[in-house]
Design a protein around this motif. Sequence first.
Motif, PDB file in Angstrom:
ATOM      1  N   ALA A   1       5.661   8.674  -3.276  1.00  0.00           N
ATOM      2  CA  ALA A   1       6.845   9.122  -2.529  1.00  0.00           C
ATOM      3  C   ALA A   1       6.524   9.819  -1.213  1.00  0.00           C
ATOM      4  CB  ALA A   1       7.701  10.024  -3.407  1.00  0.00           C
ATOM      5  N   LYS A   2       5.435  10.578  -1.166  1.00  0.00           N
ATOM      6  CA  LYS A   2       5.088  11.316   0.051  1.00  0.00           C
ATOM      7  C   LYS A   2       3.633  11.014   0.426  1.00  0.00           C
ATOM      8  CE  LYS A   2       8.392  14.990  -0.558  1.00  0.00           C
ATOM      9  NZ  LYS A   2       8.639  16.410  -0.485  1.00  0.00           N
TER      10      LYS A   2
ATOM     11  N   ALA B   1       0.836  -1.210   0.000  1.00  0.00           N
ATOM     12  CA  ALA B   1       0.000   0.000   0.000  1.00  0.00           C
ATOM     13  C   ALA B   1       0.869   1.258   0.000  1.00  0.00           C
ATOM     14  CB  ALA B   1      -0.930  -0.004   1.206  1.00  0.00           C
ATOM     15  N   LEU B   2       1.941   1.275   0.785  1.00  0.00           N
ATOM     16  CA  LEU B   2       2.851   2.423   0.815  1.00  0.00           C
ATOM     17  C   LEU B   2       3.521   2.631  -0.537  1.00  0.00           C
ATOM     18  CD1 LEU B   2       4.489   1.896   4.308  1.00  0.00           C
ATOM     19  CD2 LEU B   2       3.129   3.881   3.607  1.00  0.00           C
ATOM     20  N   ARG B   3       3.935   1.543  -1.164  1.00  0.00           N
ATOM     21  CA  ARG B   3       4.579   1.620  -2.482  1.00  0.00           C
ATOM     22  C   ARG B   3       3.631   2.254  -3.502  1.00  0.00           C
ATOM     23  NH1 ARG B   3       4.767  -0.909  -7.064  1.00  0.00           N
ATOM     24  NH2 ARG B   3       3.313  -2.556  -6.514  1.00  0.00           N
TER      25      ARG B   3
ATOM     26  N   ARG C   1      -1.838   9.863   5.261  1.00  0.00           N
ATOM     27  CA  ARG C   1      -2.647   8.812   5.884  1.00  0.00           C
ATOM     28  C   ARG C   1      -3.792   8.416   4.949  1.00  0.00           C
ATOM     29  NH1 ARG C   1      -7.297   8.181   8.622  1.00  0.00           N
ATOM     30  NH2 ARG C   1      -7.349   6.774  10.390  1.00  0.00           N
ATOM     31  N   GLN C   2      -4.418   9.401   4.341  1.00  0.00           N
ATOM     32  CA  GLN C   2      -5.539   9.141   3.442  1.00  0.00           C
ATOM     33  C   GLN C   2      -5.081   8.361   2.204  1.00  0.00           C
ATOM     34  OE1 GLN C   2      -4.911  12.195   4.796  1.00  0.00           O
ATOM     35  NE2 GLN C   2      -6.617  12.297   6.219  1.00  0.00           N
ATOM     36  N   ASP C   3      -3.884   8.693   1.687  1.00  0.00           N
ATOM     37  CA  ASP C   3      -3.343   7.973   0.530  1.00  0.00           C
ATOM     38  C   ASP C   3      -3.150   6.492   0.860  1.00  0.00           C
ATOM     39  OD1 ASP C   3      -3.146  10.357  -0.932  1.00  0.00           O
ATOM     40  OD2 ASP C   3      -1.024  10.655  -0.381  1.00  0.00           O
TER      41      ASP C   3
END
Length: 175
Positions: free
Chosen positions: A125-126, A119-121, A129-131
């Motif tokens: 890059a920045k 999920a982070l990938r 929390r919502q992303d």
Amino acid sequence: MAQRTKDAVDSALAGEPDMLVVLAPGSMGTDIVNVVRAKRGSGIAIYMLSIISGDDLLRGAGLANSLGVVISQALPFPGNINMAIMRAYMADLKKYAPEATPAYTSLEGYIGARVLYEALRKAGAKPTRQDVLAKLNALGKLDVGDLQVNYSRDQKAGNKAVDITMVSRGGKLIR
């Protein structure tokens, strides 16, 4: 232990069952096992959900009371090197925590970290929390190494497989 827990055990044992399914976490689960063993010895089969770890059961109930207790597991057996996720888990465990023993609790965290990483990938890059939350909700079916998980807005259960383990004479979980 709470009196109502003792009362619930007494009520469950009143019919002289051959087995008991315990749906209680942590110390409540071990308290129930201890009371059942004190009242009925090893003459009753005890089944528990994976909300209690084998280590917690052994710590709270001791080997004598834990022996033969069956625990369902929501993950594959740690150390099953037939699966890519297990090979990666074992290699990382050896590399970063060489003194650690493979266990369901650390495996669950490892798989959870793999899902979060994905999920982070995808969040960029920045990430905010919502992303990250949006990407977790949009993951869908994900292969984390021969283990399929499914995460979406409506599905957060992850793996649907169930394995069965039992506490052995050596105090280990066996299949």
